[in-house]
Motif scaffolding. Structure first.
Motif, PDB file in Angstrom:
ATOM      1  N   ALA A  26     -16.061  60.352  22.098  1.00  0.00           N
ATOM      2  CA  ALA A  26     -16.339  58.918  22.055  1.00  0.00           C
ATOM      3  C   ALA A  26     -16.362  58.420  23.492  1.00  0.00           C
ATOM      4  O   ALA A  26     -15.679  58.964  24.368  1.00  0.00           O
ATOM      5  N   ILE A  27     -17.154  57.389  23.729  1.00  0.00           N
ATOM      6  CA  ILE A  27     -17.303  56.821  25.064  1.00  0.00           C
ATOM      7  C   ILE A  27     -16.895  55.355  25.028  1.00  0.00           C
ATOM      8  O   ILE A  27     -17.347  54.601  24.166  1.00  0.00           O
ATOM      9  N   ALA A  28     -16.054  54.977  25.973  1.00  0.00           N
ATOM     10  CA  ALA A  28     -15.700  53.559  26.139  1.00  0.00           C
ATOM     11  C   ALA A  28     -16.016  53.162  27.576  1.00  0.00           C
ATOM     12  O   ALA A  28     -15.680  53.888  28.513  1.00  0.00           O
ATOM     13  N   GLN A  81     -13.358  49.404  28.356  1.00  0.00           N
ATOM     14  CA  GLN A  81     -12.531  49.318  27.149  1.00  0.00           C
ATOM     15  C   GLN A  81     -13.314  48.900  25.907  1.00  0.00           C
ATOM     16  O   GLN A  81     -12.746  48.449  24.924  1.00  0.00           O
ATOM     17  N   PRO A 111     -21.278  52.909  20.656  1.00  0.00           N
ATOM     18  CA  PRO A 111     -21.672  53.766  19.543  1.00  0.00           C
ATOM     19  C   PRO A 111     -22.680  54.827  19.984  1.00  0.00           C
ATOM     20  O   PRO A 111     -23.530  54.573  20.852  1.00  0.00           O
ATOM     21  N   LYS A 112     -22.596  55.987  19.373  1.00  0.00           N
ATOM     22  CA  LYS A 112     -23.450  57.116  19.765  1.00  0.00           C
ATOM     23  C   LYS A 112     -24.938  56.769  19.695  1.00  0.00           C
ATOM     24  O   LYS A 112     -25.713  57.205  20.546  1.00  0.00           O
ATOM     25  N   VAL A 140     -15.962  50.497  23.090  1.00  0.00           N
ATOM     26  CA  VAL A 140     -16.586  51.723  22.598  1.00  0.00           C
ATOM     27  C   VAL A 140     -18.090  51.520  22.477  1.00  0.00           C
ATOM     28  O   VAL A 140     -18.555  50.504  21.967  1.00  0.00           O
ATOM     29  N   ILE A 173     -13.416  60.310  25.504  1.00  0.00           N
ATOM     30  CA  ILE A 173     -12.337  60.737  24.621  1.00  0.00           C
ATOM     31  C   ILE A 173     -12.829  61.900  23.779  1.00  0.00           C
ATOM     32  O   ILE A 173     -13.901  61.817  23.177  1.00  0.00           O
ATOM     33  N   TRP A 183     -26.200  55.419  23.048  1.00  0.00           N
ATOM     34  CA  TRP A 183     -25.990  56.158  24.298  1.00  0.00           C
ATOM     35  C   TRP A 183     -27.248  56.248  25.156  1.00  0.00           C
ATOM     36  O   TRP A 183     -27.163  56.178  26.377  1.00  0.00           O
TER      37      TRP A 183
END
Length: 68
Positions: A35-37, A40, A44-45, A42, A62, A48
Motif C-alpha cells: 500500500a502507498i500513502a 498520510q 488506491p492502486k 492512502v 507498506i 497509481w
C-alpha cells in the motif's frame, strides 16, 4: 525531485513521476501486497498511474505480512 520514502531522502532526475513509475524504480519485482500513502493519505492502486508525486512529498510504502 527530492522526496522522502519510508523516512529516507531520495532524489530523482524527473520533473514528473507517477506513483507507478516510482514503484517501478524502487520495487521493480515486488509490487504485490503493498500500500502507498503520500502525506498520510492512502493512494488506491487504481490511481497509481495517474497520481503524481510532488517535490518534498513524504511517501510510505507498506508491505503486507502474514501472521496471526
Amino acid at each position: 525531485m527530492n522526496i522522502q520514502i519510508n523516512n529516507q531522502s531520495k532524489t530523482y532526475q524527473f520533473e514528473t513521476l507517477s506513483v507507478q513509475q516510482l514503484l517501478d524504480i524502487e520495487r521493480p519485482n515486488d509490487q504485490k501486497g503493498i500500500a502507498i500513502a503520500i502525506k498520510q493519505m492512502v493512494i488506491p492502486k487504481h490511481l497509481w498511474s495517474t497520481h503524481f508525486v510532488q517535490e518534498g512529498d513524504s511517501i510510505l510504502i507498506i508491505t503486507a505480512t502474514q501472521g496471526g
